[in-house]
Design a protein around this motif. Sequence first.
Motif, PDB file in Angstrom:
ATOM      1  N   LEU A  56       6.791  10.716  47.353  1.00  0.00           N
ATOM      2  CA  LEU A  56       5.953  11.734  46.718  1.00  0.00           C
ATOM      3  C   LEU A  56       4.943  12.309  47.705  1.00  0.00           C
ATOM      4  CD1 LEU A  56       5.302  10.109  43.227  1.00  0.00           C
ATOM      5  CD2 LEU A  56       6.740  12.088  43.725  1.00  0.00           C
ATOM      6  N   TYR A  57       4.398  11.458  48.549  1.00  0.00           N
ATOM      7  CA  TYR A  57       3.426  11.915  49.537  1.00  0.00           C
ATOM      8  C   TYR A  57       4.065  12.923  50.492  1.00  0.00           C
ATOM      9  CZ  TYR A  57      -0.092  11.627  53.269  1.00  0.00           C
ATOM     10  OH  TYR A  57      -1.043  11.935  54.219  1.00  0.00           O
ATOM     11  N   ASN A  58       5.239  12.580  51.026  1.00  0.00           N
ATOM     12  CA  ASN A  58       5.933  13.485  51.946  1.00  0.00           C
ATOM     13  C   ASN A  58       6.286  14.800  51.267  1.00  0.00           C
ATOM     14  OD1 ASN A  58       5.749  11.490  53.873  1.00  0.00           O
ATOM     15  ND2 ASN A  58       7.865  10.794  53.634  1.00  0.00           N
ATOM     16  N   ALA A 247      -2.186   5.775  29.563  1.00  0.00           N
ATOM     17  CA  ALA A 247      -1.361   6.025  30.745  1.00  0.00           C
ATOM     18  C   ALA A 247      -1.685   4.993  31.819  1.00  0.00           C
ATOM     19  CB  ALA A 247      -1.575   7.432  31.281  1.00  0.00           C
ATOM     20  N   PHE A 248      -0.638   4.462  32.421  1.00  0.00           N
ATOM     21  CA  PHE A 248      -0.754   3.450  33.478  1.00  0.00           C
ATOM     22  C   PHE A 248      -0.749   4.184  34.817  1.00  0.00           C
ATOM     23  CE2 PHE A 248       1.244   0.520  36.508  1.00  0.00           C
ATOM     24  CZ  PHE A 248       0.571  -0.676  36.263  1.00  0.00           C
ATOM     25  N   TRP A 249      -1.881   4.111  35.532  1.00  0.00           N
ATOM     26  CA  TRP A 249      -2.012   4.884  36.765  1.00  0.00           C
ATOM     27  C   TRP A 249      -2.697   4.053  37.843  1.00  0.00           C
ATOM     28  CZ3 TRP A 249      -6.599   8.254  38.302  1.00  0.00           C
ATOM     29  CH2 TRP A 249      -6.337   8.932  39.504  1.00  0.00           C
ATOM     30  N   VAL A 250      -1.990   3.847  38.949  1.00  0.00           N
ATOM     31  CA  VAL A 250      -2.555   3.245  40.158  1.00  0.00           C
ATOM     32  C   VAL A 250      -2.540   4.340  41.216  1.00  0.00           C
ATOM     33  CG1 VAL A 250      -2.354   1.420  41.882  1.00  0.00           C
ATOM     34  CG2 VAL A 250      -1.635   0.993  39.510  1.00  0.00           C
ATOM     35  N   PRO A 251      -3.693   4.852  41.661  1.00  0.00           N
ATOM     36  CA  PRO A 251      -3.698   5.985  42.596  1.00  0.00           C
ATOM     37  C   PRO A 251      -2.800   5.783  43.811  1.00  0.00           C
ATOM     38  CG  PRO A 251      -5.911   5.619  41.775  1.00  0.00           C
ATOM     39  CD  PRO A 251      -5.064   4.504  41.226  1.00  0.00           C
ATOM     40  N   GLU A 252      -2.749   4.563  44.371  1.00  0.00           N
ATOM     41  CA  GLU A 252      -1.926   4.326  45.561  1.00  0.00           C
ATOM     42  C   GLU A 252      -0.419   4.369  45.267  1.00  0.00           C
ATOM     43  OE1 GLU A 252      -5.935   2.874  46.663  1.00  0.00           O
ATOM     44  OE2 GLU A 252      -4.665   2.698  44.891  1.00  0.00           O
ATOM     45  N   PHE A 253      -0.045   4.329  43.976  1.00  0.00           N
ATOM     46  CA  PHE A 253       1.370   4.511  43.611  1.00  0.00           C
ATOM     47  C   PHE A 253       1.734   5.996  43.595  1.00  0.00           C
ATOM     48  CE2 PHE A 253       2.256   0.393  40.969  1.00  0.00           C
ATOM     49  CZ  PHE A 253       1.911  -0.372  42.070  1.00  0.00           C
ATOM     50  N   LEU A 254       0.731   6.881  43.585  1.00  0.00           N
ATOM     51  CA  LEU A 254       0.932   8.334  43.519  1.00  0.00           C
ATOM     52  C   LEU A 254       1.848   8.717  42.352  1.00  0.00           C
ATOM     53  CD1 LEU A 254       1.302   9.248  47.304  1.00  0.00           C
ATOM     54  CD2 LEU A 254      -0.756   8.900  45.965  1.00  0.00           C
ATOM     55  N   PHE A 255       1.693   8.013  41.250  1.00  0.00           N
ATOM     56  CA  PHE A 255       2.592   8.189  40.113  1.00  0.00           C
ATOM     57  C   PHE A 255       1.930   7.566  38.897  1.00  0.00           C
ATOM     58  CE2 PHE A 255       6.043   6.264  37.536  1.00  0.00           C
ATOM     59  CZ  PHE A 255       6.784   7.400  37.232  1.00  0.00           C
ATOM     60  N   LYS A 256       1.924   8.276  37.786  1.00  0.00           N
ATOM     61  CA  LYS A 256       1.389   7.680  36.566  1.00  0.00           C
ATOM     62  C   LYS A 256       2.419   7.797  35.459  1.00  0.00           C
ATOM     63  CE  LYS A 256      -0.089  11.120  33.495  1.00  0.00           C
ATOM     64  NZ  LYS A 256      -0.049  11.150  32.030  1.00  0.00           N
ATOM     65  N   ARG A 257       2.359   6.872  34.516  1.00  0.00           N
ATOM     66  CA  ARG A 257       3.339   6.840  33.432  1.00  0.00           C
ATOM     67  C   ARG A 257       2.613   6.625  32.109  1.00  0.00           C
ATOM     68  NH1 ARG A 257       8.781   5.853  34.370  1.00  0.00           N
ATOM     69  NH2 ARG A 257       9.991   6.210  32.475  1.00  0.00           N
ATOM     70  N   ASP A 258       2.936   7.443  31.107  1.00  0.00           N
ATOM     71  CA  ASP A 258       2.299   7.317  29.803  1.00  0.00           C
ATOM     72  C   ASP A 258       2.786   6.062  29.087  1.00  0.00           C
ATOM     73  OD1 ASP A 258       0.883   9.623  30.171  1.00  0.00           O
ATOM     74  OD2 ASP A 258       2.236  10.901  29.026  1.00  0.00           O
ATOM     75  N   ALA A 259       1.894   5.499  28.276  1.00  0.00           N
ATOM     76  CA  ALA A 259       2.223   4.341  27.447  1.00  0.00           C
ATOM     77  C   ALA A 259       2.032   4.740  25.990  1.00  0.00           C
ATOM     78  CB  ALA A 259       1.324   3.151  27.801  1.00  0.00           C
TER      79      ALA A 259
END
Length: 364
Positions: A56-58, A247-259
């Motif tokens: 995602l970063y690239n 929503a489960f979000w860890v900034p370093e994952f560069l990805f969040k997912r709704d719960a």
Amino acid sequence: MEKVKNRSFARKAGLAASLFLGGLGLAGCEVAPPEAVAKVLDMGWPDPVTPEAVQLYNFWVWVWVAAWIIGIVMWGLFLTAIFKWNGKARAKRTNDEFPKQLQYNVPLELVLTIVPIIIVFALFFFTVQAQTVVTARDKDPEVTVDVTAFQWNWKFGYAEVGAGLAPNGQKYIGVDEERQAAAEATKYDPEDLKNANPIHGASMGDQSYLNYNKIETLGATNEVPVLVLPTDTPIEFRLASGDVNHAFWVPEFLFKRDAYAHPEANQQERAFQIEKIDREGAFVGRCAEMCGTYHAMMNFEIRAVSPADFRDYIAFRDENPDATNAEALKAIGQEPYATSTRPFVSDRLGTRSGDNFTDPNANA
């Protein structure tokens, strides 16, 4: 006449070079951008800690590269028109010849129509490519974690741990059968219940979609939950909400997912996987869905430790079911409480020391 031909060739060469560079930028979405370019164009994104986050970063940086190339070309055209054909430039002309009109230039109009379509298709292609990598569920997870969000905290449980990380060398199944059965029993209202739900008997208090485990970490008002995970290990997260959308979000994952509550009924794929966490450390997690009064305080922490330390952690919690998560962290030489949730303090009521609780009789 020769000058006109040369000028025409130069323009065509410039357009071809711009399109080539733009295409090169878009085509490089799987290639790491130069570090200097990335630092300028990542717009403050955190450094990724998973292969999916790297993808995602690239993608993000290369899209910005393409956007800047296209933008510079367009600005160049605008500025050329502004300065070459403005009133002052016209006054300096030695003749009053009307400028050449291009509104019926079919080749130019085709180029200006086709090129944007190609750009949109290219962006769509690489977006789908990145999304497919991030959402793929083919990582063969060694650890499966159940994540339950609720107003306004988190519960984490270990559903499965592979043999290589389990304390006794055999695959660990962490489902709490007794509590899971109790949850299943809430699915339907009994027929003799007053004001039973009329929709096929399904209960308004149905919690059968939630998962319960023997080893769990439960957040509290005075303690931010810490989810301990191994590095260099494929992991699956299974998400659900006990009430409203989170929503489960860890900034370093560069990805969040709704719960969601009842994720399958809401046509949501509750699980996602990561190939690995590539380094040890503490990474803040947050709820990224406005979920009510204390949404801003709904934090958690992922503590990435070595596989050996994770094995010792699971063994400690399995052998000491009444021990707290803080005690288990301390047993493997880790900070017992969250360290990454600034600017919010990890112990919400200022009770970092001692037993990490507030004595209700302290002010009596």
